[in-house]
Design a protein around this motif. Sequence first.
Motif, PDB file in Angstrom:
ATOM      1  N   LEU A 177      -3.782  -3.113  17.757  1.00  0.00           N
ATOM      2  CA  LEU A 177      -3.950  -3.588  19.128  1.00  0.00           C
ATOM      3  C   LEU A 177      -3.151  -4.843  19.425  1.00  0.00           C
ATOM      4  O   LEU A 177      -2.999  -5.223  20.587  1.00  0.00           O
ATOM      5  N   ILE A 178      -2.659  -5.499  18.398  1.00  0.00           N
ATOM      6  CA  ILE A 178      -1.761  -6.630  18.569  1.00  0.00           C
ATOM      7  C   ILE A 178      -0.649  -6.486  17.535  1.00  0.00           C
ATOM      8  O   ILE A 178      -0.806  -5.779  16.537  1.00  0.00           O
ATOM      9  N   ALA A 179       0.489  -7.137  17.782  1.00  0.00           N
ATOM     10  CA  ALA A 179       1.567  -7.117  16.801  1.00  0.00           C
ATOM     11  C   ALA A 179       1.109  -7.859  15.557  1.00  0.00           C
ATOM     12  O   ALA A 179       0.733  -9.025  15.622  1.00  0.00           O
ATOM     13  N   GLN A 180       1.096  -7.163  14.425  1.00  0.00           N
ATOM     14  CA  GLN A 180       0.591  -7.744  13.181  1.00  0.00           C
ATOM     15  C   GLN A 180       1.661  -7.597  12.113  1.00  0.00           C
ATOM     16  O   GLN A 180       2.020  -6.479  11.740  1.00  0.00           O
ATOM     17  N   GLY A 181       2.166  -8.712  11.631  1.00  0.00           N
ATOM     18  CA  GLY A 181       3.171  -8.656  10.585  1.00  0.00           C
ATOM     19  C   GLY A 181       2.671  -7.923   9.364  1.00  0.00           C
ATOM     20  O   GLY A 181       3.383  -7.139   8.753  1.00  0.00           O
ATOM     21  N   ALA A 182       1.410  -8.174   9.012  1.00  0.00           N
ATOM     22  CA  ALA A 182       0.764  -7.483   7.894  1.00  0.00           C
ATOM     23  C   ALA A 182      -0.566  -6.938   8.382  1.00  0.00           C
ATOM     24  O   ALA A 182      -1.406  -7.682   8.877  1.00  0.00           O
ATOM     25  N   SER A 183      -0.726  -5.633   8.256  1.00  0.00           N
ATOM     26  CA  SER A 183      -1.955  -4.966   8.683  1.00  0.00           C
ATOM     27  C   SER A 183      -2.499  -4.183   7.507  1.00  0.00           C
ATOM     28  O   SER A 183      -1.980  -3.135   7.153  1.00  0.00           O
ATOM     29  N   GLN A 184      -3.514  -4.718   6.854  1.00  0.00           N
ATOM     30  CA  GLN A 184      -4.104  -4.094   5.667  1.00  0.00           C
ATOM     31  C   GLN A 184      -5.452  -3.522   6.074  1.00  0.00           C
ATOM     32  O   GLN A 184      -6.423  -4.244   6.231  1.00  0.00           O
ATOM     33  N   PHE A 185      -5.498  -2.206   6.237  1.00  0.00           N
ATOM     34  CA  PHE A 185      -6.634  -1.604   6.933  1.00  0.00           C
ATOM     35  C   PHE A 185      -7.522  -0.740   6.061  1.00  0.00           C
ATOM     36  O   PHE A 185      -8.500  -0.186   6.539  1.00  0.00           O
ATOM     37  N   PHE A 186      -7.212  -0.599   4.771  1.00  0.00           N
ATOM     38  CA  PHE A 186      -8.107   0.099   3.849  1.00  0.00           C
ATOM     39  C   PHE A 186      -7.973  -0.549   2.485  1.00  0.00           C
ATOM     40  O   PHE A 186      -6.862  -0.672   1.958  1.00  0.00           O
ATOM     41  N   TYR A 187      -9.107  -0.977   1.920  1.00  0.00           N
ATOM     42  CA  TYR A 187      -9.093  -1.723   0.659  1.00  0.00           C
ATOM     43  C   TYR A 187      -9.902  -1.016  -0.420  1.00  0.00           C
ATOM     44  O   TYR A 187     -10.961  -0.458  -0.151  1.00  0.00           O
ATOM     45  N   LEU A 188      -9.389  -1.112  -1.651  1.00  0.00           N
ATOM     46  CA  LEU A 188     -10.094  -0.660  -2.835  1.00  0.00           C
ATOM     47  C   LEU A 188     -10.193  -1.829  -3.810  1.00  0.00           C
ATOM     48  O   LEU A 188      -9.261  -2.618  -3.931  1.00  0.00           O
ATOM     49  N   GLY A 189     -11.313  -1.912  -4.511  1.00  0.00           N
ATOM     50  CA  GLY A 189     -11.430  -2.897  -5.574  1.00  0.00           C
ATOM     51  C   GLY A 189     -11.953  -4.243  -5.114  1.00  0.00           C
ATOM     52  O   GLY A 189     -11.884  -4.600  -3.943  1.00  0.00           O
ATOM     53  N   SER A 190     -12.484  -4.993  -6.040  1.00  0.00           N
ATOM     54  CA  SER A 190     -13.118  -6.269  -5.734  1.00  0.00           C
ATOM     55  C   SER A 190     -12.118  -7.370  -5.406  1.00  0.00           C
ATOM     56  O   SER A 190     -12.480  -8.387  -4.826  1.00  0.00           O
ATOM     57  N   ASN A 191     -10.839  -7.178  -5.772  1.00  0.00           N
ATOM     58  CA  ASN A 191      -9.851  -8.233  -5.526  1.00  0.00           C
ATOM     59  C   ASN A 191      -8.941  -7.924  -4.334  1.00  0.00           C
ATOM     60  O   ASN A 191      -8.086  -8.733  -3.982  1.00  0.00           O
ATOM     61  N   GLY A 192      -9.099  -6.744  -3.710  1.00  0.00           N
ATOM     62  CA  GLY A 192      -8.311  -6.403  -2.537  1.00  0.00           C
ATOM     63  C   GLY A 192      -6.857  -6.064  -2.817  1.00  0.00           C
ATOM     64  O   GLY A 192      -6.076  -5.885  -1.892  1.00  0.00           O
ATOM     65  N   LEU A 193      -6.463  -5.968  -4.103  1.00  0.00           N
ATOM     66  CA  LEU A 193      -5.065  -5.713  -4.437  1.00  0.00           C
ATOM     67  C   LEU A 193      -4.686  -4.242  -4.278  1.00  0.00           C
ATOM     68  O   LEU A 193      -3.505  -3.914  -4.217  1.00  0.00           O
ATOM     69  N   SER A 194      -5.671  -3.358  -4.260  1.00  0.00           N
ATOM     70  CA  SER A 194      -5.408  -1.949  -4.014  1.00  0.00           C
ATOM     71  C   SER A 194      -5.694  -1.673  -2.551  1.00  0.00           C
ATOM     72  O   SER A 194      -6.819  -1.891  -2.084  1.00  0.00           O
TER      73      SER A 194
END
Length: 246
Positions: A113-130
């Motif tokens: 809905l807005i211009a997003q340089g980084a859009s991380q919209f699905f996460y796996l794992g406790s550290n968010g790296l996946s």
Amino acid sequence: MRLGLGLGLALPQSGTRPFKPTSIPNIALWLDAADASTIAQVSGSVNQWNDKSGNGYNAMQPTGAKQMVSGSNTINGLNVLYANAKNMILPAGLYSYFGPSQPWTMFIVKQDLIAQGASQFFYLGSNGLSNINEASGVLSNKRGNSDHGGQLAITQDLLPHIVGGISRANNFLYAIRDGVIGSFYAEPTAGTQTQMYIGSYNSATSAAVVVNYAEILLYAQEFNNGNGGPDFDAVNSYLKTKWGIS
């Protein structure tokens, strides 16, 4: 004239039956914001989004400040869930689908809905790296500690898209958008997942996304060894038609 009454006659049906995601084997998760009966909300704030796959993997968010909103936004005239730095938590029963050497294919219908340089919209794992994410004109399907993942060059815009990823049993990862499959990346470091989010990572405000979520499908299979095929095409056709994606 009355036909087929008491005569054991089967009259032909015109047209074809509408496609259902459950008609394809190994469906693990089906979240559909257009189906109001699957959304539990209070004054629009969503605390549960129920799984239509039959597996009972309902997404939940008990914390009011983190809840997505239903009933305010639409795509192609259909209800969606609006997320502004919000998320939904998926149950532990899904974690095994994303373990080492587990094949899966995920489709997410979403709209920035807005211009997003980084859009991380699905996460796996406790550290968010996946995660499945977009950044600098690249869609990535990442797992483990990789900074790369399966990638696909895209144009980031404010239109609805079908995004997601494929993971093969040999741990090759692919990113997908609107039926296009990107190049593979071998990621042998995949581990067992301990958390799973739709939306912003639980503790990373810098990764907040402003997104409409429409529909999410997860299959416990790699369609045609990561090369697509009839079932892959059928899912994309269904989602494109339903949500008005060209």
